[in-house]
Design a protein around this motif. Structure first.
Motif, short mmCIF file in Angstrom:
data_model
loop_
_atom_site.label_atom_id
_atom_site.label_comp_id
_atom_site.label_asym_id
_atom_site.label_seq_id
_atom_site.Cartn_x
_atom_site.Cartn_y
_atom_site.Cartn_z
N THR A 70 0.85 -1.18 0.00
CA THR A 70 0.00 0.00 0.00
C THR A 70 0.88 1.23 0.00
O THR A 70 1.75 1.38 0.86
CB THR A 70 -0.91 0.03 1.24
OG1 THR A 70 -1.74 -1.14 1.27
CG2 THR A 70 -1.79 1.28 1.25
N ILE A 72 1.06 5.27 0.38
CA ILE A 72 0.28 6.38 0.94
C ILE A 72 1.05 7.68 0.73
O ILE A 72 2.16 7.85 1.22
CB ILE A 72 0.03 6.17 2.45
CG1 ILE A 72 -0.54 4.77 2.71
CG2 ILE A 72 -0.92 7.23 2.98
CD1 ILE A 72 -0.61 4.41 4.18
N ASP A 74 0.39 12.19 -0.55
CA ASP A 74 -0.55 13.20 -1.05
C ASP A 74 -0.20 13.62 -2.48
O ASP A 74 -0.97 14.36 -3.11
CB ASP A 74 -0.60 14.43 -0.13
CG ASP A 74 0.73 15.18 -0.06
OD1 ASP A 74 1.72 14.76 -0.70
OD2 ASP A 74 0.78 16.20 0.66
N LYS A 97 -1.55 -0.91 -4.09
CA LYS A 97 -2.76 -0.17 -3.68
C LYS A 97 -2.36 1.25 -3.34
O LYS A 97 -1.42 1.47 -2.57
CB LYS A 97 -3.40 -0.84 -2.47
CG LYS A 97 -4.65 -0.13 -1.96
CD LYS A 97 -5.21 -0.81 -0.72
CE LYS A 97 -6.45 -0.09 -0.20
NZ LYS A 97 -6.97 -0.72 1.04
N GLU A 99 -3.21 5.04 -1.82
CA GLU A 99 -4.06 5.86 -0.96
C GLU A 99 -3.55 7.30 -1.02
O GLU A 99 -2.39 7.56 -0.68
CB GLU A 99 -4.01 5.36 0.48
CG GLU A 99 -4.55 3.96 0.69
CD GLU A 99 -6.07 3.91 0.61
OE1 GLU A 99 -6.70 4.99 0.63
OE2 GLU A 99 -6.62 2.80 0.52
N ARG A 101 -3.49 10.73 0.55
CA ARG A 101 -3.82 11.43 1.79
C ARG A 101 -2.58 12.08 2.37
O ARG A 101 -1.45 11.64 2.16
CB ARG A 101 -4.46 10.48 2.80
CG ARG A 101 -3.59 9.33 3.25
CD ARG A 101 -4.38 8.26 3.97
NE ARG A 101 -4.96 8.72 5.23
CZ ARG A 101 -6.24 8.61 5.54
NH1 ARG A 101 -7.08 8.05 4.69
NH2 ARG A 101 -6.70 9.03 6.70
N GLY A 109 -4.80 5.86 8.17
CA GLY A 109 -5.98 5.20 7.66
C GLY A 109 -5.82 3.70 7.51
O GLY A 109 -6.53 3.06 6.72
N LEU A 110 -4.89 3.10 8.27
CA LEU A 110 -4.66 1.66 8.21
C LEU A 110 -5.34 0.97 9.39
O LEU A 110 -5.40 1.52 10.49
CB LEU A 110 -3.16 1.36 8.24
CG LEU A 110 -2.32 1.89 7.07
CD1 LEU A 110 -0.85 1.66 7.34
CD2 LEU A 110 -2.74 1.20 5.76
#
Length: 265
Positions: A70, A72, A74, A97, A99, A101, A109-110
């Motif tokens: 994942t 992550i 912005d 994946k 995300e 943010r 957010g995990l």
């Protein structure tokens, strides 16, 4: 996983990027070979979350060698102002994946205890707010015995100790700070003592402080590029002098101790 296999996989992945990106990725292959290889030793086929990895090779490399990844970020850095979706198609193509943010503002957010390894490379020094709350979330998201790997530039590396007294040592260019509406450059570069502080605050165990020297590999001068690997081998035993420093630590389990060491993985 053997470094040669990881290196070959990363070189193959780099060819999927747009042509204008490939030259800049060439000198990144060795650095990401180290990163991917280290993580694959910690959690083969494990679940990985990478914070602030942008469109680079690390997360695609981890996915390509069999990990569940994942990413992550912005994606607000200047380098991501164009063609970001096209670049991220490379990531999606190997199963990463994504995300979108701001982790410092909005958190990870995990799900709790959902990750075997959480990584962040060359990102923390850009954050304008304290990472204390975020790193508490990191420990929550890690499974018991899971690993946290933090890589940052060293504010007191050997080169800076030489060049700063000579009047050269700016972290960022004037244009990056003055001309852009939002500054995304280095806010605070840490040192080895700072990494030990973070490890203690996170209550990590089996802690190791590692040192590497990557910056010279992409230098414009060919002599610097040639000498960097030799200098790197000499300085690795002294992380306090290295250009790149790493905190590697483990979320406590019932059998862990709490020793902090500076050594090779």
């Amino acid at each position: 996983m053997q470094a040669g296999i990881v290196r070959q996989e990363l070189r193959s992945l780099a060819t999927r990027y747009p042509a204008e990106w490939r030259a800049s990725l060439d000198h990144e292959v060795e650095r990401q070979t180290f990163h991917v290889g280290l993580v694959s030793q910690l959690a083969p086929r494990g679940s990985i979350a990478d914070i602030g990895g942008g469109t680079g090779l690390f997360s695609v490399g981890c996915a390509a060698v069999g990990m569940s990844v994942t990413l992550i970020d912005d994606f607000a850095d200047p380098v991501n102002e164009s063609r970001t979706d096209e670049l991220l198609d490379v990531h999606r193509g190997v199963g990463v994946k994504i995300e979108v943010r701001d982790v410092v503002r909005d958190g990870l957010g995990l799900a709790p205890e959902s990750m075997d390894v959480i990584t962040t490379f060359d990102s923390m020094e850009h954050w304008h707010s304290s990472p204390k709350r975020l790193f508490a979330e990191v420990t929550t998201a890690l499974r018991p015995g899971g690993w946290f790997l933090l890589g940052v530039p060293n504010c007191v590396n050997l080169r800076k100790r030489i060049t700063v007294p000579l009047g050269r040592g700016k972290w960022s260019s004037m244009a990056d700070w003055y001309e852009r509406p939002h500054f995304r450059g280095h806010v605070r570069e840490p040192d080895v003592d700072d990494l030990r502080y973070i490890a203690s605050d996170m209550k990590l165990t089996s802690v190791r402080i590692l040192g590497r020297n990557w910056l010279g590999r992409g230098h414009a001068h060919p002599l610097v590029r040639t000498l960097t690997p030799m200098v790197d081998r000499v300085l690795r035993s002294r992380p306090t002098l290295c250009s790149d420093i790493y905190l590697l630590g483990r979320k406590p389990s019932t059998t862990d101790g709490g020793t902090v060491r500076s050594e090779e993985p």
